[in-house]
Design an enzyme around this catalytic site. Structure first.
Site: not given
Length: 406
Positions: A193, A346, A376
């Site tokens: 991320s 995601d 995610h």
């Protein structure tokens, strides 16, 4: 009489809890759990609990009891891990940056590879502890010395402190690798991320330096890589998917940069980007560059009105350390071998796809893995047994297999 007040207090707490659950349930249905996602029933439960805690955090913040991000940090901290007999684990500092090192106890005939791990969490959440299981797994399974970077979080430490601390810690490790039994020519930077954002930025900044050893490779797990266009196919497809919706993405970016969150809507619409910048970066950030199989049902957004005052407020979004996809080719061509992991469910999927293309166009070797059922934050559930997800293990094993190749 005292017991009566205790019962009243308990009843009040239960009523408040039920009300919050009802609110959370109502809010929850605004976020999607796609049928093709990993273990949808389990994810639904986790999302409901998280949403409940998020609502509680916002209300406590409004009451002045505790900051919203402080409570969410506690929620996402995870449970302490058991002792690990295979690893020597120690907390230390690299140039003032908190670190934790994981050294395999088994003697090695030669110097080991090193892995710099940079955790995600929007630059606001996450910690060394919350990624403990991940770093231990990498160290054990790849027989590597892992250093986890405990960079200081926003908003207490303002941007760009996080990127600079990751850079400083990485440089320190490159210079002192021998001290930890690490071959300085075999150091890999890894992040998920926003940790992937920081890892990318570190590699971009160090790519052409000749005074320190070269980074051997980078591993980017569903990275955030650009803040110009929030209307790519993955933004549309996964706009309301659990944990990181399209709106949450921009909300957290603004929180990280200490900006007014009322700017969220014009940024989502693209009103922060002047036509000159759109034209300049269209060659790199463009839905036409996304493979057709990822564009099913995509509808190009209508033109939006440019708002100069919004643009002036968010200049940081156009800096490569926030949007690494904007780095010039002269920088990108100097990057090391790269592993990119994207997830189908995601909102940031297309950031990874676009960066993959940029790297390949600049003759950088790319290993790409796409996790069809992944989402995610899947890595954040890794290492919790039945409470984890298959996609969490798939992502981690892709990362470890790549690392073992160096």
């Amino acid at each position: 009489m005292e017991s009566y007040y205790i019962l009243v207090l308990i009843a009040g707490i239960l009523v408040a809890f039920v009300l919050l659950v009802l609110i959370a349930t109502d809010h929850f249905f605004k976020e999607e759990i796609p049928s093709g996602i990993d273990q949808p029933a389990k994810l639904r439960l986790y999302l409901c609990v998280y949403t409940l805690m998020e609502i509680l955090a916002k209300n406590l913040n409004h009451l002045g009891i505790i900051k919203e991000h402080t409570l969410i940090r506690l929620i996402t901290e995870g449970l302490p891990a058991w002792q690990d007999s295979q690893l020597f684990i120690k907390d230390l500092h690299f140039d003032g940056v908190p670190m934790r090192i994981y050294l395999p106890r088994e003697p090695s005939a030669s110097k080991r590879r090193g892995v710099v791990f940079i955790h995600g969490g929007c630059g606001i959440f996450g910690s060394i502890r919350s990624y403990e299981r991940i770093c231990r797994y990498i160290a054990r399974k790849s027989d590597s010395v892992v250093v986890s970077v405990g960079y200081h979080l926003a908003p207490e430490y303002r941007y760009p402190a996080q990127t600079l601390e990751c850079l400083s810690a990485t440089v320190h490790f490159l210079k002192t690798a021998d001290t930890y039994g690490v071959d300085p020519a075999r150091i890999i930077v890894c992040g998920d991320s926003v940790g992937g954002t920081f890892a990318t930025s570190v590699c971009q900044k160090l790519g052409h330096r000749t005074d320190i050893p070269k980074i051997r490779a980078q591993v980017l797990i569903y990275p955030f890589l650009q803040a110009l266009n929030f209307n790519l196919p993955s933004h549309q497809k996964n706009a309301a998917v659990a944990f990181l919706s399209r709106e949450r993405t921009v909300h957290f970016i603004l929180k990280y940069l200490n900006k007014d969150c009322s700017l969220k809507e014009p940024i989502l619409a693209g009103s922060h980007v002047p036509e000159s910048i759109n034209l300049k970066y269209r060659k790199w950030i463009n839905p036409d560059l996304i493979p057709d199989e990822f564009k099913l049902g995509y509808k190009p957004p209508l033109p939006t009105l440019f708002l100069p005052q919004v643009h002036e407020e968010v200049q940081e979004l156009f800096e490569p350390q926030v949007s690494p996809l904007l780095a010039e080719d002269a920088v990108v061509c100097g990057l090391p071998d790269t592993c990119i992991v994207t997830c189908e469910h995601d909102v940031l999927r297309d950031d990874g796809l676009l960066y993959k293309k940029r790297l390949e166009d600049n003759n950088v070797h790319v290993t790409w893995h796409h996790v069809q059922k992944g989402f995610h934050a899947a890595v954040g559930f890794f290492g919790y047994g039945i409470f984890s997800f298959p996609s969490s293990s798939i992502i981690m094993n892709h990362a470890v297999d790549f690392i073992k190749g160096y």
